[in-house]
Enzyme design. Structure first.
Site, mmCIF file in Angstrom:
data_model
loop_
_atom_site.group_PDB
_atom_site.id
_atom_site.type_symbol
_atom_site.label_atom_id
_atom_site.label_comp_id
_atom_site.label_asym_id
_atom_site.label_seq_id
_atom_site.Cartn_x
_atom_site.Cartn_y
_atom_site.Cartn_z
ATOM 1 N N ASP A 51 0.829 -1.205 0.000
ATOM 2 C CA ASP A 51 0.000 0.000 0.000
ATOM 3 C C ASP A 51 0.871 1.267 0.000
ATOM 4 O O ASP A 51 1.997 1.246 0.486
ATOM 5 C CB ASP A 51 -0.887 -0.047 1.254
ATOM 6 N N HIS A 54 2.825 3.548 -8.909
ATOM 7 C CA HIS A 54 2.654 2.129 -9.209
ATOM 8 C C HIS A 54 3.893 1.573 -9.912
ATOM 9 O O HIS A 54 4.326 0.453 -9.650
ATOM 10 C CB HIS A 54 1.405 1.911 -10.077
ATOM 11 N N LEU A 112 11.678 -20.066 -4.623
ATOM 12 C CA LEU A 112 10.563 -19.269 -4.095
ATOM 13 C C LEU A 112 9.345 -19.328 -5.017
ATOM 14 O O LEU A 112 9.475 -19.231 -6.239
ATOM 15 C CB LEU A 112 11.007 -17.803 -3.963
HETATM 16 C C1 V07 Z 1 1.399 -4.087 -9.737
HETATM 17 C C2 V07 Z 1 3.148 -2.651 -8.634
HETATM 18 C C3 V07 Z 1 3.386 -3.039 -7.212
HETATM 19 C C4 V07 Z 1 2.611 -2.178 -6.251
HETATM 20 C C5 V07 Z 1 1.158 -2.476 -6.196
HETATM 21 C C6 V07 Z 1 0.257 -2.009 -7.320
HETATM 22 C C7 V07 Z 1 0.824 -1.892 -8.685
HETATM 23 C C8 V07 Z 1 3.962 -6.413 -10.338
HETATM 24 C C9 V07 Z 1 2.882 -7.088 -10.861
HETATM 25 C C10 V07 Z 1 2.849 -8.429 -11.447
HETATM 26 C C11 V07 Z 1 1.692 -9.199 -11.415
HETATM 27 C C12 V07 Z 1 1.685 -10.487 -11.941
HETATM 28 C C13 V07 Z 1 2.831 -10.993 -12.501
HETATM 29 C C14 V07 Z 1 3.975 -10.259 -12.534
HETATM 30 C C15 V07 Z 1 3.994 -8.978 -12.016
HETATM 31 C C16 V07 Z 1 1.799 -6.231 -10.680
HETATM 32 C C17 V07 Z 1 -0.328 -5.440 -10.722
HETATM 33 C C18 V07 Z 1 0.068 -4.274 -10.084
HETATM 34 C C19 V07 Z 1 -1.748 -5.632 -11.104
HETATM 35 F F1 V07 Z 1 2.822 -12.241 -12.997
HETATM 36 N N1 V07 Z 1 3.585 -5.238 -9.863
HETATM 37 N N2 V07 Z 1 2.268 -5.100 -10.066
HETATM 38 N N3 V07 Z 1 0.519 -6.409 -11.004
HETATM 39 N N4 V07 Z 1 1.797 -2.923 -9.072
#
Ligand code: V07
Length: 259
Positions: free
Chosen positions: A38, A55, A149
């Site tokens: 968050d 983000h 992991l």
């Molecule tokens: C998202 C970055 C981290 C902070 C929180 C909100 C935004 C990495 C992924 C991701 C998801 C699946 C995957 C590989 C990477 C991600 C979303 C949002 C929706 F297989 N960061 N991140 N997915 N944020």
């Protein structure tokens, strides 16, 4: 001269980080760490940047956190990337967020493969854009034989809906005679949840100063240790993860002393 000082400072800092890692590895490390990431929007606002910049910065922290968790011997890292509530955000922000899995995997998938990390996802897949789902499924496929992991992304996940769906499946299996009423216990019920293949989290971390669960893993967190910090997710560093695990280990030892 200044360069020399900087060099000395860097070496000094990284050696303390290494020392901390080695000290933590000597004690039991939480097998499953779950994180509510968050504060990305707030991080951006503080810098007069658009929320999407937060983000994007948060995504880089996902990589660092994953690498350190893997190094420490954590077995499962569950990251709350997108909740079923997050669809209420502005359309352009949601569209940007849904491109992050592709960007993340486009850049870091080779590194995840090299480090034996297995990518997984839990959440409602049917509402995700196809481009997002394809990228994640490709990563899951390419890493399915890795045994380091498990990096489990909670994406379009909500815990109450997960529980309701489990109850519906239990009712179905009861009706069709697969499951008898007296066979249903906590362990059996757990097997109907999206986390059926994982142990419950040992440690929950939430950043950005909010002290609540926000519909995240309500059943699974029943016995977990909680660690909250005011640090915003894009500012979350290796030091913070190590501190959370140190606190976890101290609590475990105290608990052990009572028994
Ligand atoms: C998202 C970055 C981290 C902070 C929180 C909100 C935004 C990495 C992924 C991701 C998801 C699946 C995957 C590989 C990477 C991600 C979303 C949002 C929706 F297989 N960061 N991140 N997915 N944020």
């Amino acid at each position: 001269m200044f360069n020399k000082i900087r060099l000395w400072k860097n070496q000094n800092n990284s050696s303390t980080l290494r020392d901390k890692i080695e000290a933590i590895k000597k004690l039991p490390v939480p097998e499953h760490v779950a994180i509510i990431m968050d504060g990305n929007g707030r991080w951006a606002k503080k810098r007069a940047l658009p929320r999407i910049a937060g983000h994007h910065e948060g995504m880089k922290v996902v990589r660092k956190t994953t690498m350190l968790a893997n190094d420490l011997g954590v077995k499962t890292l569950t990251l709350y990337a997108f909740s079923t509530e997050n669809w209420k955000r502005p359309k352009n922000e949601v569209e940007y967020i849904m491109k992050l899995p592709e960007e993340f995997l486009g850049t870091f998938l080779p590194e995840l493969v090299e480090n034996n990390v297995q990518v997984k996802m839990m959440g409602y897949k049917n509402q995700l854009p196809v481009h997002t789902l394809h990228a994640i499924e490709k990563a899951m496929e390419e890493t399915k034989h890795n045994n380091g992991l498990v990096l489990n992304f909670a994406l379009n996940y909500g815990s109450r809906a997960e529980i309701i769906d489990a109850v519906k499946q239990v009712l179905n299996d009861s009706k069709s005679g697969i499951l008898k009423e007296n066979e249903l216990d906590e362990q059996v019920f757990s097997s109907y949840l999206m986390t059926s293949e994982f142990a419950d989290p040992d440690l929950l971390i939430r950043t950005s100063g909010e002290i609540r669960l926000s519909n995240f893993m309500l059943w699974q967190l029943a016995y977990s240790e909680f660690w909250f910090t005011d640090v915003l997710w894009p500012d979350f560093s290796e030091e913070h993860l190590l501190e959370a695990i140190e606190v976890f280990q101290k609590r475990q030892r105290r608990f052990g002393g009572i028994l």
